[in-house]
Each structure stands twice: as structure tokens, then as C-alpha cells.
Design a protein around this motif. Structure first.
Motif, PDB file in Angstrom:
ATOM      1  N   THR A  24       0.856  -1.184   0.000  1.00  0.00           N
ATOM      2  CA  THR A  24       0.000   0.000   0.000  1.00  0.00           C
ATOM      3  C   THR A  24       0.890   1.230   0.000  1.00  0.00           C
ATOM      4  O   THR A  24       1.800   1.354   0.824  1.00  0.00           O
ATOM      5  N   TYR A  27      -0.712   7.889   0.870  1.00  0.00           N
ATOM      6  CA  TYR A  27      -1.781   8.579   0.155  1.00  0.00           C
ATOM      7  C   TYR A  27      -1.259   9.721  -0.708  1.00  0.00           C
ATOM      8  O   TYR A  27      -1.658   9.877  -1.858  1.00  0.00           O
ATOM      9  N   LYS A  30       0.664   8.171  -3.850  1.00  0.00           N
ATOM     10  CA  LYS A  30       0.118   7.065  -4.646  1.00  0.00           C
ATOM     11  C   LYS A  30       0.024   7.388  -6.134  1.00  0.00           C
ATOM     12  O   LYS A  30       0.301   6.537  -6.965  1.00  0.00           O
ATOM     13  N   TYR A  64      -3.767  -1.086  -8.496  1.00  0.00           N
ATOM     14  CA  TYR A  64      -5.063  -0.442  -8.307  1.00  0.00           C
ATOM     15  C   TYR A  64      -4.850   1.053  -8.106  1.00  0.00           C
ATOM     16  O   TYR A  64      -3.935   1.451  -7.363  1.00  0.00           O
ATOM     17  N   SER A  66      -6.227   2.995  -6.260  1.00  0.00           N
ATOM     18  CA  SER A  66      -6.389   3.357  -4.853  1.00  0.00           C
ATOM     19  C   SER A  66      -5.056   3.391  -4.116  1.00  0.00           C
ATOM     20  O   SER A  66      -4.985   3.843  -2.981  1.00  0.00           O
ATOM     21  N   LYS A  68      -2.779   0.508  -4.168  1.00  0.00           N
ATOM     22  CA  LYS A  68      -2.368  -0.836  -3.762  1.00  0.00           C
ATOM     23  C   LYS A  68      -1.826  -1.604  -4.953  1.00  0.00           C
ATOM     24  O   LYS A  68      -2.274  -1.427  -6.072  1.00  0.00           O
TER      25      LYS A  68
END
Length: 89
Positions: A24, A27, A30, A64, A66, A68
Motif C-alpha cells: 500500500t 496517500y 500514490k 489499483y 487506490s 495498492k
């Protein structure tokens, strides 16, 4: 100079017959991490921009938006760190 730790928030493993690793991203990094990976890896399939199936150095994984990434069949943490460094830096 950025490091892998600047991008990665968490690394988790899955249990089962195949050992998958879920990475992950932080934020705030990403989108940058996603752009680096899409630039360096080969896109096998793009499922409506929701899931990217990619190949890099004969390794298949999913990305992804998001933040990940699911890597399949990673042998150890050293291989994961080497792969992340190659994709992100």
C-alpha cells in the motif's frame, strides 16, 4: 533522492498456497508511484482503469489506482525491495 520508504506505507502478506504480497502506497505519493510503475511495467490488461494487470521482469502483478499493488509469487522481502526500487526509483 527518494527511497522506496518514501512511497510505501504498508506491506502485508497473504496466506494460502500462493504467497501474495500487498503493498500500500502513502496517500500523498500514490499517484506518483502509479505513474512510475505504469511507465516502467508492461500493461497486459486494463480493466476500465480500475485494475491494471502488469508484467515487469517476468513477474505478474496488479495495480489499483487506490494505491495498492498485489505481487504474486514473491519469494522473499529482498526480492520485493529490489522490485519496488526498480519500479519506483
Amino acid at each position: 533522492m527518494p527511497t522506496v520508504e518514501d512511497y510505501v506505507s504498508r506491506v502485508e502478506g497473504t496466506c494460502g498456497a500462493e504467497q501474495d504480497v500487498i503493498v500500500t502506497f502513502k496517500y500523498d505519493k500514490k499517484d506518483e508511484a502509479t505513474a512510475h510503475i505504469l511507465k516502467k511495467a508492461t500493461v497486459k490488461r486494463n480493466l476500465s482503469g480500475i485494475i491494471f494487470e502488469l508484467t515487469f521482469e517476468d513477474l505478474n502483478f496488479r495495480l489499483y489506482p487506490s494505491g495498492k499493488v498485489i505481487f504474486r509469487s514473491i519469494k522473499n522481502r529482498e526480492e520485493l525491495n529490489r522490485l519496488l526500487a526498480a519500479l519506483l526509483l
